[in-house]
Design an enzyme around this catalytic site. Structure first.
Site, PDB file in Angstrom:
ATOM      1  N   ASP A 179       8.601  -8.244  -2.819  1.00 58.20           N
ATOM      2  CA  ASP A 179       8.604  -7.996  -1.370  1.00 58.20           C
ATOM      3  C   ASP A 179       7.988  -6.634  -1.051  1.00 58.20           C
ATOM      4  O   ASP A 179       7.625  -5.880  -1.952  1.00 58.20           O
ATOM      5  CB  ASP A 179      10.030  -8.098  -0.819  1.00 58.20           C
ATOM      6  CG  ASP A 179      10.919  -6.941  -1.272  1.00 58.20           C
ATOM      7  OD1 ASP A 179      10.662  -6.352  -2.354  1.00 58.20           O
ATOM      8  OD2 ASP A 179      11.875  -6.609  -0.559  1.00 58.20           O
ATOM      9  N   GLU A 194       9.292  -3.692  -2.738  1.00 58.94           N
ATOM     10  CA  GLU A 194       8.961  -3.650  -4.173  1.00 58.94           C
ATOM     11  C   GLU A 194      10.156  -3.915  -5.076  1.00 58.94           C
ATOM     12  O   GLU A 194      10.220  -3.424  -6.192  1.00 58.94           O
ATOM     13  CB  GLU A 194       8.347  -2.288  -4.544  1.00 58.94           C
ATOM     14  CG  GLU A 194       7.286  -1.817  -3.585  1.00 58.94           C
ATOM     15  CD  GLU A 194       6.519  -0.593  -4.086  1.00 58.94           C
ATOM     16  OE1 GLU A 194       7.064   0.515  -3.961  1.00 58.94           O
ATOM     17  OE2 GLU A 194       5.418  -0.756  -4.611  1.00 58.94           O
TER      18      GLU A 194
HETATM   19  C1  NOJ Z   1      12.712   2.304  -5.485  1.00 56.17           C
HETATM   20  C2  NOJ Z   1      12.729   1.771  -4.095  1.00 56.17           C
HETATM   21  O1  NOJ Z   1      13.870   1.034  -3.837  1.00 56.17           O
HETATM   22  C3  NOJ Z   1      11.498   0.991  -3.825  1.00 56.17           C
HETATM   23  O2  NOJ Z   1      11.524   0.447  -2.557  1.00 56.17           O
HETATM   24  C4  NOJ Z   1      10.350   1.892  -4.014  1.00 56.17           C
HETATM   25  O3  NOJ Z   1       9.174   1.242  -3.682  1.00 56.17           O
HETATM   26  C5  NOJ Z   1      10.297   2.402  -5.430  1.00 56.17           C
HETATM   27  N1  NOJ Z   1      11.543   3.032  -5.774  1.00 56.17           N
HETATM   28  C6  NOJ Z   1       9.157   3.360  -5.639  1.00 56.17           C
HETATM   29  O4  NOJ Z   1       9.379   4.569  -5.021  1.00 56.17           O
HETATM   30  C1  NOJ Z   2       8.810   2.513  -0.873  1.00 51.92           C
HETATM   31  C2  NOJ Z   2       8.699   1.381   0.078  1.00 51.92           C
HETATM   32  O1  NOJ Z   2       9.775   0.507  -0.156  1.00 51.92           O
HETATM   33  C3  NOJ Z   2       7.406   0.662  -0.043  1.00 51.92           C
HETATM   34  O2  NOJ Z   2       7.305  -0.293   0.988  1.00 51.92           O
HETATM   35  C4  NOJ Z   2       6.250   1.602   0.029  1.00 51.92           C
HETATM   36  O3  NOJ Z   2       5.053   0.911  -0.177  1.00 51.92           O
HETATM   37  C5  NOJ Z   2       6.394   2.713  -0.975  1.00 51.92           C
HETATM   38  N1  NOJ Z   2       7.676   3.350  -0.871  1.00 51.92           N
HETATM   39  C6  NOJ Z   2       5.334   3.784  -0.790  1.00 51.92           C
HETATM   40  O4  NOJ Z   2       5.483   4.400   0.454  1.00 51.92           O
END
Ligand code: NOJ
Ligand code: NOJ
Length: 474
Positions: free
Chosen positions: A199, A202
């Site tokens: 999603d 991530e």
């Molecule tokens: C953990 C976060 O929950 C996720 O959303 C994010 O994209 C990654 N760390 C990378 O920073």
């Molecule tokens: C965490 C977020 O969850 C994600 O959507 C985003 O792409 C990265 N950080 C980088 O900002």
């Protein structure tokens, strides 16, 4: 009796004055913050130490390290740049044009760099353009959709300026195999939208409302561009895939819970509530202005109100009565530094809600009526309720709101609803303002207890979401 009503008038006048002053304050702040956000966003495009076109998610290189080119964040940031390009002229326009040209270069490079996703779903790249071979949640197939959406908008602007040659050369060549960016993304999406994907946060692998909404929009708008450029067969194919996606997207409605679920087939990843602001972002980023899960659609409104209510009760700072600070999802444990903490409100989600309310208001005004349903009633009542200063009057309005009724534009309740939406949107911006320091810098999150910014500093997406929200306000 007379003095009582005079006193009442005085109170009302004072209240109105206070409200206007507060509104002016917000207006001034927005003007100042806009300039800051613009500069900060541009600072994140091709900063020193990166190849041209790279959009860093944030200049933060440790705790957390966001010094990468994320395909999603870059596309959303450059979408704001396309809007700036559209509205400017002269040397200003030239500057945005150059930034967009560089973005074309890095985008094609991203598409053609071998990576562990084995396709166009690789979520991020090093700032020298090379692939990252560390473990990560991949693929993330919202990226190619968002990139296509941004570039399709740009393509239409270029064509309206007579620059069709550039569009055919770099953006849409109508050939297979293709050597152009939009066509590559559309080919990829039209053949791979069924693939499992992580999603936008991530974290969760499965099928996602957000991802599918932006994929559908890319395919629909891509079909229109293809038709423009005499690629009729491709156009039909993209449209057909978009219609198949629609069937899948509709399955995200959970009638029992009364919400659109962010993810399906996600192996029960720990988010029991199903509440996730990414649904609203999916509505905003995936809107094709044809009513399909558009902002004012009943199931969308039902979901929005449940999300708002959930965060209203979750974050201590929301006890202060301004617009509700919105986070990703209630079970979130990512505090901006590690996933072992407590999730917080996010700037891009709170700004997103502001944009959402503006766009609901706009849709209702252009439709000229509101149909009240069991689904959207709570949403509309909350709008009016939150601003109840004259309770007898308001209660009469609220009592007149019943499911099954269509409220026409001439009805005072309609006026209340649209006014309530604009106020709700501004209240969300007041919320962002409240947690923004004098320097105007926006990070990723603000602390749920003390309200201070935290997590990645100068987040590109935070600035982009603020700029997009105030663009709707104008
Ligand atoms: C953990 C976060 O929950 C996720 O959303 C994010 O994209 C990654 N760390 C990378 O920073
Ligand atoms: C965490 C977020 O969850 C994600 O959507 C985003 O792409 C990265 N950080 C980088 O900002």
């Amino acid at each position: 009796m007379e003095s009582l009503s005079r006193r009442f008038c005085l109170v009302v006048t004072l209240f109105l004055c206070a409200h206007i002053l507060a509104a002016e304050d917000l207006g001034q702040w927005i003007k100042r913050e806009k300039a800051i956000a613009l500069t900060a966003l541009l600072n994140n495009i091709s900063p020193s130490g990166t190849v041209r076109g790279v959009v860093i998610a944030s200049p933060s290189t440790q705790n957390p390290n966001y010094f990468y080119h994320w395909v999603r964040d870059a596309a959303l940031a450059m979408d704001a740049v396309v809007s700036l390009y559209e509205k400017s002229n002269g040397s200003e326009k030239e500057k945005y044009y150059c930034a967009l040209m560089d973005y074309l270069d890095i985008s094609r490079r991203n598409q053609t760099t071998p990576n562990l996703s084995g396709g166009l779903g690789e979520p991020r790249f090093h700032v020298d353009g090379s692939a990252i071979f560390d473990p990560w949640g991949r693929p993330q197939t919202d990226g190619p959709a968002l990139r296509a959406i941004t570039l399709i908008r740009f393509a239409h602007l270029l064509m309206s300026e007579g620059n069709i040659a550039l569009v055919r050369e770099k953006l849409y060549d109508g050939r297979i195999p293709t050597d152009s960016i939009i066509k590559s993304d559309l080919e990829y999406l039209s053949h791979h939208w069924r693939d499992r994907t992580f999603d936008l946060w991530e974290e969760v692998e499965g099928d996602h409302f957000y991802t599918r909404m932006v994929q559908r929009r890319a395919l629909k708008e891509g079909a229109r561009l293809a038709r423009w450029l005499n690629d009729g067969g491709a156009s039909d194919w993209y449209l057909f895939q978009a219609s198949l996606l629609e069937g899948e997207i509709s399955k995200h409605w959970d009638a029992q819970a009364g919400i659109l679920r962010a993810s399906l087939n996600n192996d029960g990843w720990g988010k029991p509530s199903g509440i996730d602001s990414s649904v609203i972002l999916g509505v905003l980023h995936g809107d094709t202005h044809d009513g399909f899960f558009s902002p004012s659609q009943s199931q969308v409104l039902a979901t929005a109100e449940r999300i708002r209510e959930t965060f209203q009760n979750l974050y201590p700072i929301n006890r202060e009565f301004i617009g509700t600070a919105i986070g990703r999802y209630p079970e979130d444990r990512y505090d901006g530094y590690s996933t072992g903490g407590q999730g917080n409100p996010w700037v891009l989600a709170t700004s997103g809600f502001a944009e959402f309310y503006f766009r609901v208001a706009r849709e209702l005004r252009s439709k000229g009526s509101v149909e009240l349903t069991t689904g959207n009633l709570a949403f509309f009542k909350a709008l009016i309720h939150d601003n109840a200063h004259d309770s007898a009057h308001i209660n009469a309005h609220i009592n007149a709101m019943v499911s099954g009724k269509t409220v026409m534009a001439s009805d005072p309740v309609f006026v209340k609803i649209v006014g309530g939406l604009r106020r709700a949107a501004d209240d969300m911006l007041v919320r962002v303002k409240t947690h923004t320091g004098a320097d105007g810098a926006l990070s990723e999150q603000f602390n749920r207890h003390n309200g201070f910014m935290q997590g990645a500093t100068h987040l590109s997406w935070s600035y982009a979401s603020f700029l997009t929200a105030i663009g709707q306000r104008d």
